[in-house]
Design an enzyme around this catalytic site. Structure first.
Site, PDB file in Angstrom:
ATOM      1  N   LYS A 125       0.811  -1.223   0.000  1.00 45.10           N
ATOM      2  CA  LYS A 125       0.000   0.000   0.000  1.00 45.10           C
ATOM      3  C   LYS A 125       0.842   1.269   0.000  1.00 45.10           C
ATOM      4  O   LYS A 125       0.334   2.345  -0.313  1.00 45.10           O
ATOM      5  CB  LYS A 125      -0.954  -0.004   1.195  1.00 45.10           C
ATOM      6  CG  LYS A 125      -2.079  -1.022   1.046  1.00 45.10           C
ATOM      7  CD  LYS A 125      -3.132  -0.861   2.135  1.00 45.10           C
ATOM      8  CE  LYS A 125      -4.311  -1.789   1.875  1.00 45.10           C
ATOM      9  NZ  LYS A 125      -5.396  -1.620   2.864  1.00 45.10           N
ATOM     10  N   LYS A 208      -7.889  -9.610 -11.229  1.00 43.66           N
ATOM     11  CA  LYS A 208      -9.003  -9.680 -10.287  1.00 43.66           C
ATOM     12  C   LYS A 208      -9.917  -8.471 -10.437  1.00 43.66           C
ATOM     13  O   LYS A 208      -9.460  -7.359 -10.662  1.00 43.66           O
ATOM     14  CB  LYS A 208      -8.440  -9.729  -8.865  1.00 43.66           C
ATOM     15  CG  LYS A 208      -9.464  -9.846  -7.758  1.00 43.66           C
ATOM     16  CD  LYS A 208      -8.754  -9.875  -6.402  1.00 43.66           C
ATOM     17  CE  LYS A 208      -9.745  -9.927  -5.258  1.00 43.66           C
ATOM     18  NZ  LYS A 208      -9.042  -9.946  -3.942  1.00 43.66           N
ATOM     19  N   LYS A 211     -12.036  -2.638  -7.103  1.00 45.77           N
ATOM     20  CA  LYS A 211     -12.381  -1.218  -7.132  1.00 45.77           C
ATOM     21  C   LYS A 211     -11.166  -0.361  -7.449  1.00 45.77           C
ATOM     22  O   LYS A 211     -11.273   0.669  -8.113  1.00 45.77           O
ATOM     23  CB  LYS A 211     -12.963  -0.792  -5.778  1.00 45.77           C
ATOM     24  CG  LYS A 211     -14.410  -1.155  -5.580  1.00 45.77           C
ATOM     25  CD  LYS A 211     -15.332  -0.276  -6.399  1.00 45.77           C
ATOM     26  CE  LYS A 211     -16.787  -0.542  -6.070  1.00 45.77           C
ATOM     27  NZ  LYS A 211     -17.687   0.249  -6.910  1.00 45.77           N
TER      28      LYS A 211
END
Length: 351
Positions: A125, A208, A211
């Protein structure tokens, strides 16, 4: 496994399961539902299920306060619309139970800095913006996640590959705490769901559905107009040839559509594929578009209905928080006593 009375029904104890989802989008998408959330519905009947909208985790990155409020309520409404029943499980918002933050501090004091720094999700992240711009909350995210689990003495935790390392940290912390302060926490086991459907991007079927990564055309939001979702299915990328069969390497696009069809219809992938033997891709996409529209239509209508009755949603969340706190407060009191905190005494005015 600890024996206990279920919080949602009388009788012998059922294994307790804890699962949470962040309110970080306006709508859940088909990958969320088929990959994890539909199993929340089934687990509530044979587990003592605690389901949490983890809004505290959602503020570890940049966010808008008003949007967070709307998405928290929207997530609650969508979970109920898809079949999560507050009478069968404990459904609550994380920030409504202050014991989460309180236990997270205790567990953070047992977690090594290097141990937290090795968490791969933090590295992933912060890969773009760099660790200097990341919050301490993002860094200690797995510790709060451990507290989420341990507060409820969960026997089982549904985990995907991206969360497996965090559960291992939780298990390590259980061993560390229990060894130092005495048997206090249940050691949670990963709950592996064998029939989890892996749903791919409709435009990039080797990736995948996500969002953060999928284009608008590649993702089916459950609160989209049903016709919009049907159009996305009909426009999905397919593969060379005309034969309909499941092969993720040779036919990732068709395999993804077959997986969605199978999961929504309850039929096996092989049975669905056999239906289109000799018929080609067009018929498959047209029929699947209708299946998706038929699923989304009542789900969307029920979600909107729930969101229009804010008082009812508030009542559901108040009851869920009260049930969650009845368990969490006992755990925290036990922890505080064991680690040496002086117990708070009631004030004169509250006696």
């Amino acid at each position: 496994m600890m024996m206990r009375m279920s919080s949602s029904s009388p009788g012998p104890a059922r294994p307790r399961v804890l699962s949470g989802i962040q309110p970080t989008a306006d709508s859940f998408h088909l990958g969320n539902y088929l990959g994890a959330l539909r199993h929340w519905v089934s687990m509530q009947f044979d587990h003592d299920a605690f389901y949490c909208i983890v809004d505290m985790h959602a503020i570890t990155v940049d966010y808008d306060p008003q949007i967070l409020r709307e998405r928290t309520l929207g997530s609650t409404a969508q979970l109920i619309a898809m079949g999560v029943d507050p009478r069968q499980c404990t459904l609550f918002v994380q920030s409504h139970v202050p014991e989460h933050a309180q236990l997270a501090w205790v567990m953070g004091c047992l977690t090594g800095f290097g141990e937290a720094a090795r968490m791969t999700q933090f590295k992933d992240k912060t890969a773009k913006g760099g660790q200097d711009r990341a919050t301490v909350g993002l860094f200690t995210y797995p510790v709060l996640q451990a507290a989420d689990i341990l507060l409820y003495q969960a026997d089982r935790v549904p985990v995907g590959e991206d969360q497996r390392q965090h559960l291992e940290l939780t298990r390590d912390l259980v061993g560390r705490f229990n060894h130092r302060f005495g048997e206090t926490f249940t050691l949670p086991e990963p709950h592996i769901i064998k029939d989890t459907a892996k749903i791919s991007d409709l435009q990039e079927p080797t990736a995948k559905m996500s969002k953060s990564a999928s284009s608008n055309a590649g993702i089916v939001d459950l609160l989209d107009e049903p016709k919009t979702s049907g159009k996305k299915i009909r426009s999905a990328v397919t593969d060379s040839g005309r034969e309909v069969y499941f092969d993720e390497v040779e036919k990732p696009g068709i395999s993804n559509l077959l997986t969605i069809y199978s999961a929504l219809s309850g039929r096996t992938v092989e049975d669905v594929a056999a239906t289109y033997d000799g018929r080609g891709y067009g018929d498959l996409k047209k029929d699947l578009a209708q299946v998706v529209e038929d699923f989304i239509t009542p789900f969307r209508a029920r979600t909107i209905e729930l969101l229009e009755d804010r008082a009812e949603l508030d009542a559901i969340l108040r009851e869920g928080a009260a049930r969650a706190r009845s368990v969490a407060s006992e755990t925290l009191a036990d922890v505080y006593e064991r680690i040496g905190f002086v117990p708070a005494t009631p004030s004169e005015s509250s006696r």
